[in-house]
Design an enzyme around this catalytic site. Sequence first.
Site, PDB file in Angstrom:
ATOM      1  N   CYS A 189      16.874  62.863  32.104  1.00 60.38           N
ATOM      2  CA  CYS A 189      16.409  63.153  33.466  1.00 60.38           C
ATOM      3  C   CYS A 189      15.079  63.888  33.322  1.00 60.38           C
ATOM      4  CB  CYS A 189      17.436  63.964  34.251  1.00 60.38           C
ATOM      5  SG  CYS A 189      17.723  65.614  33.594  1.00 60.38           S
ATOM      6  N   THR A 190      14.482  64.355  34.397  1.00 63.54           N
ATOM      7  CA  THR A 190      13.124  64.899  34.345  1.00 63.54           C
ATOM      8  C   THR A 190      12.976  66.054  33.348  1.00 63.54           C
ATOM      9  OG1 THR A 190      12.961  64.374  36.682  1.00 63.54           O
ATOM     10  CG2 THR A 190      11.216  65.751  35.758  1.00 63.54           C
TER      11      THR A 190
END
Length: 308
Positions: A189-190
């Site tokens: 994820c980010t």
Amino acid sequence: MTTSTHSDTAHGAHQALLFYMYVMLSEPEKVAAHVRLLAEKHRLLGRVIIAHEGINATLEGALKDTEEFLADFMVDDLFAAVQVKRSKSRGDSFPKLSVKVRDEIVGTGFTREEADPLRRTATYISPEVLRSWYAEERDFVVVDMRNNYEFASGHFANAVEPGISASRHLPLAMEKLEPLKQKTVVTVCTGGIRCEKMSAYLLNKGFSDVYQLEGGIHSYMEKYPGKDFQGTLYTFDQRQTMHFGGKREVIGQCHLCTEKTESYADCGNDTCHLHFLACEKCRDPQGNVYCSHACTQFAIDASKFIDA
Ligand SMILES: [Zn+2]
Ligand SMILES: [Zn+2]
């Protein structure tokens, strides 16, 4: 770092900070008041969410102010080990400072039994090790735990997309992910915060070999710009997306005409508000754009109603 929406010139040296920590906080309101005071003292803007389970922050300010904020923040033993991701910015990514206390630091809606990173989460894999897995062409699958609109402008080569529009929808993607149960899975994820819970959820569902990318896509791109991750990284602020240079290709496509773009828009139909990639050509002179014929028609009908 560069952004797709602005040039990097002028505005002096600004920096965006991205950090999170899962840590038991017995009095989140007190922590929130403290963090708000520190952020105000150092003139930072951005978003901070605090819960019993920890803290999640994206803040921006003048380079010196952001570093002084961190020095103050990390004086507290609880936060001394916090991992901070830094990126250059223009100083206008956030309109204000928001510090909120919520039930979770990422809104998954999972119960503590379903996913509790303080108790159990997937093994971390560093960007260096993941890079070597790519180089060795090892047998593994990257599962991208971000939302579908984030995936659209950039993602790892051959990544599996659960196709969710919000983290709380992960249970809806389990049928699609089921065939990966016995595979080596790397969740991304980010910045890593969502993976702590999403990977815990997979373990709880019986996935046998799950890793989570340490520091998230942000850390990977910073170390290996233009490598393995294709396109640009979506951000939840006014920068829209960011990347760290390197040789890279635009992979995002306009939702309406499939032209290559990294520019996001919200559907002009106020009852829809879909967030999607839209090229310049598909916007009207005012910059408005609609995600579908139905939404365009809805807007036309609504304006007739107003005119009448
Ligand atoms: Zn278009
Ligand atoms: Zn729409």
